[in-house]
Design a protein around this motif. Structure first.
Motif, PDB file in Angstrom:
ATOM      1  N   GLY A   1       0.811  -1.215   0.000  1.00  0.00           N
ATOM      2  CA  GLY A   1       0.000   0.000   0.000  1.00  0.00           C
ATOM      3  C   GLY A   1       0.843   1.263   0.000  1.00  0.00           C
ATOM      4  O   GLY A   1       0.448   2.286  -0.582  1.00  0.00           O
ATOM      5  N   GLU A   2       1.997   1.204   0.646  1.00  0.00           N
ATOM      6  CA  GLU A   2       2.893   2.362   0.673  1.00  0.00           C
ATOM      7  C   GLU A   2       3.684   2.470  -0.632  1.00  0.00           C
ATOM      8  O   GLU A   2       3.919   3.570  -1.136  1.00  0.00           O
ATOM      9  N   ALA A   3       4.109   1.322  -1.174  1.00  0.00           N
ATOM     10  CA  ALA A   3       4.949   1.340  -2.374  1.00  0.00           C
ATOM     11  C   ALA A   3       4.145   1.596  -3.645  1.00  0.00           C
ATOM     12  O   ALA A   3       4.578   2.354  -4.529  1.00  0.00           O
ATOM     13  N   ASP A   4       2.948   0.981  -3.754  1.00  0.00           N
ATOM     14  CA  ASP A   4       2.176   1.027  -5.005  1.00  0.00           C
ATOM     15  C   ASP A   4       0.819   1.703  -4.875  1.00  0.00           C
ATOM     16  O   ASP A   4       0.037   1.694  -5.826  1.00  0.00           O
ATOM     17  N   GLY A   5       0.519   2.227  -3.705  1.00  0.00           N
ATOM     18  CA  GLY A   5      -0.744   2.907  -3.509  1.00  0.00           C
ATOM     19  C   GLY A   5      -1.722   2.073  -2.692  1.00  0.00           C
ATOM     20  O   GLY A   5      -1.637   0.835  -2.681  1.00  0.00           O
ATOM     21  N   PRO A   6      -2.664   2.753  -2.005  1.00  0.00           N
ATOM     22  CA  PRO A   6      -3.565   2.049  -1.089  1.00  0.00           C
ATOM     23  C   PRO A   6      -4.447   1.003  -1.763  1.00  0.00           C
ATOM     24  O   PRO A   6      -4.767  -0.022  -1.152  1.00  0.00           O
ATOM     25  N   ARG A   7      -4.836   1.230  -3.018  1.00  0.00           N
ATOM     26  CA  ARG A   7      -5.696   0.231  -3.664  1.00  0.00           C
ATOM     27  C   ARG A   7      -4.939  -1.060  -3.949  1.00  0.00           C
ATOM     28  O   ARG A   7      -5.510  -2.159  -3.851  1.00  0.00           O
ATOM     29  N   ALA A   8      -3.658  -0.943  -4.253  1.00  0.00           N
ATOM     30  CA  ALA A   8      -2.838  -2.149  -4.421  1.00  0.00           C
ATOM     31  C   ALA A   8      -2.710  -2.871  -3.080  1.00  0.00           C
ATOM     32  O   ALA A   8      -2.746  -4.106  -3.017  1.00  0.00           O
TER      33      ALA A   8
ATOM     34  N   GLY B   1      -8.995   7.525   0.903  1.00  0.00           N
ATOM     35  CA  GLY B   1     -10.001   8.574   0.963  1.00  0.00           C
ATOM     36  C   GLY B   1     -11.368   8.138   1.427  1.00  0.00           C
ATOM     37  O   GLY B   1     -12.285   8.974   1.526  1.00  0.00           O
ATOM     38  N   ASP B   2     -11.549   6.876   1.737  1.00  0.00           N
ATOM     39  CA  ASP B   2     -12.849   6.359   2.200  1.00  0.00           C
ATOM     40  C   ASP B   2     -12.884   6.446   3.725  1.00  0.00           C
ATOM     41  O   ASP B   2     -12.688   5.447   4.431  1.00  0.00           O
ATOM     42  N   LEU B   3     -13.172   7.634   4.243  1.00  0.00           N
ATOM     43  CA  LEU B   3     -13.101   7.852   5.679  1.00  0.00           C
ATOM     44  C   LEU B   3     -14.225   7.147   6.436  1.00  0.00           C
ATOM     45  O   LEU B   3     -14.031   6.722   7.580  1.00  0.00           O
ATOM     46  N   THR B   4     -15.380   7.013   5.826  1.00  0.00           N
ATOM     47  CA  THR B   4     -16.499   6.352   6.493  1.00  0.00           C
ATOM     48  C   THR B   4     -16.168   4.888   6.786  1.00  0.00           C
ATOM     49  O   THR B   4     -16.340   4.392   7.914  1.00  0.00           O
ATOM     50  N   THR B   5     -15.689   4.186   5.768  1.00  0.00           N
ATOM     51  CA  THR B   5     -15.302   2.785   5.966  1.00  0.00           C
ATOM     52  C   THR B   5     -14.146   2.678   6.948  1.00  0.00           C
ATOM     53  O   THR B   5     -14.118   1.791   7.811  1.00  0.00           O
ATOM     54  N   ALA B   6     -13.188   3.591   6.830  1.00  0.00           N
ATOM     55  CA  ALA B   6     -12.018   3.564   7.710  1.00  0.00           C
ATOM     56  C   ALA B   6     -12.432   3.741   9.171  1.00  0.00           C
ATOM     57  O   ALA B   6     -11.950   3.028  10.058  1.00  0.00           O
ATOM     58  N   ALA B   7     -13.331   4.688   9.436  1.00  0.00           N
ATOM     59  CA  ALA B   7     -13.783   4.919  10.813  1.00  0.00           C
ATOM     60  C   ALA B   7     -14.454   3.677  11.381  1.00  0.00           C
ATOM     61  O   ALA B   7     -14.219   3.287  12.532  1.00  0.00           O
TER      62      ALA B   7
ATOM     63  N   ALA C   1     -12.331   7.917  16.476  1.00  0.00           N
ATOM     64  CA  ALA C   1     -12.929   9.182  16.928  1.00  0.00           C
ATOM     65  C   ALA C   1     -12.462  10.342  16.064  1.00  0.00           C
ATOM     66  O   ALA C   1     -13.252  11.244  15.730  1.00  0.00           O
ATOM     67  N   ARG C   2     -11.188  10.329  15.688  1.00  0.00           N
ATOM     68  CA  ARG C   2     -10.651  11.406  14.829  1.00  0.00           C
ATOM     69  C   ARG C   2     -11.390  11.460  13.505  1.00  0.00           C
ATOM     70  O   ARG C   2     -11.793  12.557  13.052  1.00  0.00           O
ATOM     71  N   LEU C   3     -11.595  10.309  12.874  1.00  0.00           N
ATOM     72  CA  LEU C   3     -12.280  10.297  11.582  1.00  0.00           C
ATOM     73  C   LEU C   3     -13.759  10.652  11.738  1.00  0.00           C
ATOM     74  O   LEU C   3     -14.330  11.355  10.882  1.00  0.00           O
ATOM     75  N   ASN C   4     -14.382  10.183  12.794  1.00  0.00           N
ATOM     76  CA  ASN C   4     -15.800  10.525  13.012  1.00  0.00           C
ATOM     77  C   ASN C   4     -15.980  12.016  13.229  1.00  0.00           C
ATOM     78  O   ASN C   4     -16.995  12.598  12.819  1.00  0.00           O
ATOM     79  N   THR C   5     -14.997  12.662  13.865  1.00  0.00           N
ATOM     80  CA  THR C   5     -15.051  14.127  14.036  1.00  0.00           C
ATOM     81  C   THR C   5     -14.973  14.822  12.689  1.00  0.00           C
ATOM     82  O   THR C   5     -15.701  15.798  12.422  1.00  0.00           O
ATOM     83  N   LEU C   6     -14.109  14.321  11.813  1.00  0.00           N
ATOM     84  CA  LEU C   6     -13.989  14.902  10.479  1.00  0.00           C
ATOM     85  C   LEU C   6     -15.264  14.691   9.651  1.00  0.00           C
ATOM     86  O   LEU C   6     -15.637  15.542   8.838  1.00  0.00           O
TER      87      LEU C   6
END
Length: 396
Positions: free
Chosen positions: A310-317, A344-350, A374-379
């Motif tokens: 994910g760091e080398a080739d991007g989060p979708r990889a 960029g999918d903050l809802t799923t991440a939270a 909590a940080r993402l839910n605040t955003l």
């Protein structure tokens, strides 16, 4: 006498008693009693010119006292008349044999760790119990069972180095608890092992421990909270330990007998070599994880590899690599949350951070994951409130 010195002499003194005729369990008990006497001032002031000889003499007498007191073992009293006179201890070193004995395959990992800390490390039962947060009586029973299990084992063949290394790595990962720093103790024991056996994986484990230990001061906040690697203050990393670890690793890799601890140490060295998190060579890290997958086929290694991808080739990889793994793996939800946030999918991440917090067994990790959710839910709150207002004003 110096406690560190006494503990370093423990395995060789046990070996001396065993060669004189004591069984392993009785020898280990006698040496522990001698250690206690020494630490309480039994050495009568000045340090003896031959600490090992002093410890052998006292431990042998403890063994003989116990033998005489045990009616079932009266035959051992014949050896009492043959007590060797005090003098320089034999030069034979049985430390390596004790490493193999204490990590014998017939023992459970927990028992092997406890027996190693006591017989090789020289720690008391109380210290080991405090480190593992269990009652002293519980730990005493565990150690007694372990000693009974290996009491009849003959070490007439080389032991399994890989098993010894896994036991030492288990000790290292316990970190710090009570009055014993188990990470430091594991490093001390691994240094001791490396001095007695020329094996690239022993060097690899020592390098791995040193590289991880070098980041210890930066891993937590003053109140005990976790600090992720990318957010750590690299100025607090111990550069001397990093340099030593890298030197040991390079010498091991040059022997071209790659093992999993060398590969893990290579990953740690690449993290340590990066001046900032953004300059980490993730492409090389993925390559080393590929080697680790080949060596171990471990699902946990594949999970860590997904982060590196994910760091080398991007989060979708990274998410694609993660999709190949069982979602019941420990930390699977946490990794998924991190990669979804980067995508960029903050809802799923939270949601996944909260799920990972619920599953976490370590308190510090649970609190960290809860804070991330909590940080993402605040955003996300303003967007959710806007959606509610729009739905309330929609006449349909």
């Amino acid at each position: 006498m110096d406690e560190v010195l006494l503990r370093s002499l423990t395995p060789s003194v046990i070996g001396v008693l065993v060669r004189r005729g004591a069984d392993f369990a009785a020898a280990e008990d006698a040496v522990q009693e001698a250690l206690v006497e020494a630490l309480r001032g039994g050495a009568a002031g000045d340090r003896p010119r031959d600490p090992k000889g002093w410890l052998v003499t006292v431990a042998w007498r403890k063994f003989l006292d116990a033998s005489r007191a045990d009616a079932a073992r009266r035959r051992r009293e014949d050896r009492a008349a043959e007590e060797p006179a005090p003098g320089p201890a034999p030069a034979v070193d049985d430390t390596l044999r004790l490493y193999f004995l204490c990590a014998h395959p017939s023992l459970t990992p927990a028992s092997a760790v406890a027996l190693t800390l006591r017989a090789v490390g020289g720690l008391t039962t109380r210290q080991i119990a405090a480190a593992y947060l269990v009652p002293e009586a519980t730990m005493a029973q565990r150690i007694s069972r372990a000693k009974r299990t290996v009491s009849g084992v003959r070490l007439d063949r080389p032991g399994d180095v890989a098993t010894v290394l896994r036991v030492l790595y288990l000790v290292f990962n316990e970190g710090y608890s009570g009055d014993v720093d188990l990470s430091a103790e594991a490093i001390r024991l691994t240094r001791q092992l490396a001095a007695r056996i020329d094996h690239p994986e022993v060097a690899g484990l020592l390098a791995l421990m040193l590289l991880h230990h070098a980041r210890r001061a930066a891993r937590t906040t003053p109140d005990g909270g976790l600090v992720p690697l990318a957010e750590q203050d690299r100025g607090r990393w111990d550069t001397a330990l990093i340099a030593e670890g890298v030197d040991i690793l390079q010498a091991a890799l040059a022997r071209d007998r790659l093992g999993e601890f060398q590969a893990q140490a290579a990953v740690a060295a690449l993290h340590a070599d990066a001046p900032t998190a953004g300059e980490t060579d993730w492409v090389q890290i993925v390559e080393w994880y590929d080697e680790l997958v080949r060596l171990t086929e471990s699902p946990v290694v594949r999970l860590n590899r997904a982060v590196a991808v994910g760091e080398a080739d991007g989060p979708r990889a990274g998410l694609a690599a993660l999709a190949e793994l069982d979602d019941s793996l420990p930390r699977h939800s946490a990794v998924a949350a991190y990669l979804h946030e980067r995508d960029g999918d903050l809802t799923t991440a939270a949601r996944l951070y909260a799920e990972a917090a619920h599953r976490a067994t370590d308190l510090a990790e649970r609190e960290h994951l809860t804070r991330q959710a909590a940080r993402l839910n605040t955003l996300l709150r303003p967007a959710r409130q806007g959606l509610v207002r729009r739905e309330a004003s929609d006449p349909t």
